[in-house]
Motif scaffolding. Structure first.
Motif, PDB file in Angstrom:
ATOM      1  N   HIS A 192      15.386  62.321  34.198  1.00 50.22           N
ATOM      2  CA  HIS A 192      15.012  61.128  34.965  1.00 50.22           C
ATOM      3  C   HIS A 192      15.423  61.233  36.423  1.00 50.22           C
ATOM      4  N   ALA A 235      15.200  63.871  38.346  1.00 42.73           N
ATOM      5  CA  ALA A 235      14.111  64.545  39.052  1.00 42.73           C
ATOM      6  C   ALA A 235      12.932  63.607  39.268  1.00 42.73           C
ATOM      7  N   VAL A 236      12.629  62.788  38.248  1.00 40.35           N
ATOM      8  CA  VAL A 236      11.541  61.813  38.404  1.00 40.35           C
ATOM      9  C   VAL A 236      11.874  60.794  39.476  1.00 40.35           C
ATOM     10  N   VAL A 240      13.842  61.195  42.084  1.00 37.35           N
ATOM     11  CA  VAL A 240      13.714  61.838  43.396  1.00 37.35           C
ATOM     12  C   VAL A 240      12.247  61.923  43.813  1.00 37.35           C
ATOM     13  N   ALA A 241      11.381  62.257  42.861  1.00 36.03           N
ATOM     14  CA  ALA A 241       9.947  62.322  43.166  1.00 36.03           C
ATOM     15  C   ALA A 241       9.416  60.942  43.549  1.00 36.03           C
ATOM     16  N   PHE A 242       9.847  59.896  42.822  1.00 36.10           N
ATOM     17  CA  PHE A 242       9.436  58.536  43.161  1.00 36.10           C
ATOM     18  C   PHE A 242       9.834  58.172  44.595  1.00 36.10           C
ATOM     19  N   GLN A 247      10.494  60.104  47.079  1.00 35.88           N
ATOM     20  CA  GLN A 247       9.743  60.877  48.064  1.00 35.88           C
ATOM     21  C   GLN A 247       8.341  60.302  48.266  1.00 35.88           C
ATOM     22  N   ILE A 248       7.730  59.856  47.178  1.00 32.05           N
ATOM     23  CA  ILE A 248       6.401  59.231  47.288  1.00 32.05           C
ATOM     24  C   ILE A 248       6.474  57.949  48.109  1.00 32.05           C
TER      25      ILE A 248
END
Length: 451
Positions: free
Chosen positions: A126, A128-129, A131-133, A135-136
């Motif tokens: 979670h 990593a998810v 961090v991706a959120f 960044q978006i």
């Protein structure tokens, strides 16, 4: 310092929302609605200040800010599309629909990220998810700022001169109000920057946001906005003066204070330097002001010099009509004014004439600048100066220039009128002598007896 700047930031944040709400009530329109939603979206900046709330309330506020932040970014783009036309045409409608769907999706992503952040014991996948959120969301915020900048630029090119003058104030306020937030985000997201400033610096930078609604309210409510360059010139002057003063004191402290610190002479020299800088502040200010006007804002400087020459030349005019023409033509050309009208035949009891005579100074009248022509406590006329051709109002510097020109014109009118009266008196004297010779002819020799 942290506590003081916390209070300052919360005051500026509250003022931001209050000003946006007042503008919405005074001028309900698409632009003001969008600006109000953008103001609500700024609540995400204050999340750190409400961290001491009860946990349930804190989570609720966090989720609310997760929704408000992307909606606020989208509202900024809508505001850039709508102001100053308050309408969407051509590509603006398509961009509005597209980014509206994007904003809705980002809001859902942001809420999911907020829930993950508030969940204890986040599993490694979670993270990593998450961090991706984030960044978006950051990419979306940057995209909205770029889109708003493009919309502002497109509006600036297409609107008329008067709307462009208002838009300049909004753009300036947006830059001044968001530069602090941009610096904060840059410091927080770029690991390459090895800077860890104290909390009060973030609060102080975030406080600058209040400049945006102030600039927008001025552009929206003021009938004739003053040109941005006038305030930029004043700000530049004061910045240079303060820099010179602080630099002089720092130089005295560095060169003298350290070496003579033990003897006490250094302190005396520092005090003397501070007194000297204080006494010379007015002279330094005038010098820097003239320097900025002459080399940075050359057009106004040239206009002032030209109208000074015209003021001197008016004294050599031979007719009242010539003075009228010089005032109207030269002032309009020098300052790029839309209209200049000289009024010398008027009703003494009209409201404008009475106001000018009572106040004996320039006044704003129906979006025009009215300057009286005064001679020995009598109003002999007035001049009506229109706004600039680009829609901006006459700024205080230009107002003083026109007041000096009009005062010289009043003296020139008096001079020409005196010359005309003297010529008229001479003509009447000659006519009277001729009539006297006709009625009582001069007789040569002895008089003759009547027949």
């Amino acid at each position: 310092a942290d506590n003081i700047t916390d209070v300052a930031f919360m005051c500026s944040f509250t003022a931001f929302i209050i000003i946006a709400a007042i503008l919405l009530m005074l001028r309900p329109a698409i632009a003001t609605w969008a600006f109000f939603l953008y103001a609500i979206g700024q609540i995400s900046l204050s999340a750190g200040v409400v961290e001491y709330l009860p946990y349930v309330l804190y989570v609720a506020v966090t989720i609310f800010t997760a929704i408000a932040a992307p909606v606020g970014s989208f509202a900024l783009f809508v505001f850039a599309l709508a102001f100053p036309q308050n309408a969407f045409r051509k590509w603006r409608r398509t961009a509005l629909i597209f980014f509206g769907f994007v904003a809705a999706g980002i809001a859902l992503i942001n809420v999911a990220a907020a829930i993950l952040l508030e969940t204890s014991g986040i599993p490694v996948p979670h993270v990593a998810v998450l961090v991706a959120f984030l960044q978006i969301v950051s990419a979306y915020s940057a995209l909205m700022i770029v889109a708003a900048a493009i919309a502002f630029g497109a509006s600036y090119v297409t609107v008329d001169a008067m709307a462009r003058a208002r838009l300049r104030w909004v753009i300036l306020g947006a830059i001044a109000g968001t530069i602090g937030t941009f610096i904060i985000v840059t410091m927080q997201t770029l690991p390459e920057i090895a800077i860890s400033p104290p909390i009060w610096t973030f609060n102080a930078l975030a406080t600058l946001n209040v400049l945006f609604p102030i600039a927008f309210s001025y552009a929206l409510l003021k009938q004739r906005v003053i040109e941005v360059r006038f305030f930029l010139s004043r700000a530049l002057v004061y910045s240079l003066v303060v820099t010179c003063a602080v630099g002089a004191l720092a130089l005295i402290e560095f060169l003298v204070g350290r070496s003579l610190e033990a003897t006490g002479i250094g302190l005396a020299l520092q005090v003397a330097g501070a007194v000297a800088v204080g006494l010379g502040m007015s002279r330094i200010h005038g010098w820097v002001d003239r320097l900025v006007d002459r080399y940075v804002f050359r057009s106004v400087y040239d206009a002032e010099r030209h109208l000074e020459q015209i003021g001197h030349a008016l004294m050599f005019a031979q007719s009242l009509h010539a003075i009228d023409e010089m005032i109207a033509v030269e002032s309009k050309r020098a300052l790029h004014l839309e209209s200049v009208t000289v009024i010398r035949e008027f009703d003494p009891d009209e409201p404008l004439a009475l106001r000018l005579l009572a106040g004996r100074e320039s006044i704003d009248h129906e979006q025009l600048l009215a300057i009286p022509l005064l001679l020995r406590h009598h109003l002999v006329g007035y001049v009506l100066y229109g706004h600039h051709a680009n829609g901006a109002a006459i700024d205080p510097n230009e107002r003083k220039i026109l007041e000096r020109l009009t005062a010289r014109a009043a003296t020139a009118y008096d001079h020409v009128a005196s010359e005309e009266r003297a010529a008229e008196n001479e003509r009447l004297r000659i006519e009277v002598n001729l009539l006297r010779d006709i009625v009582q002819p001069k007789h040569v020799g002895a008089p003759t007896s009547p027949r």
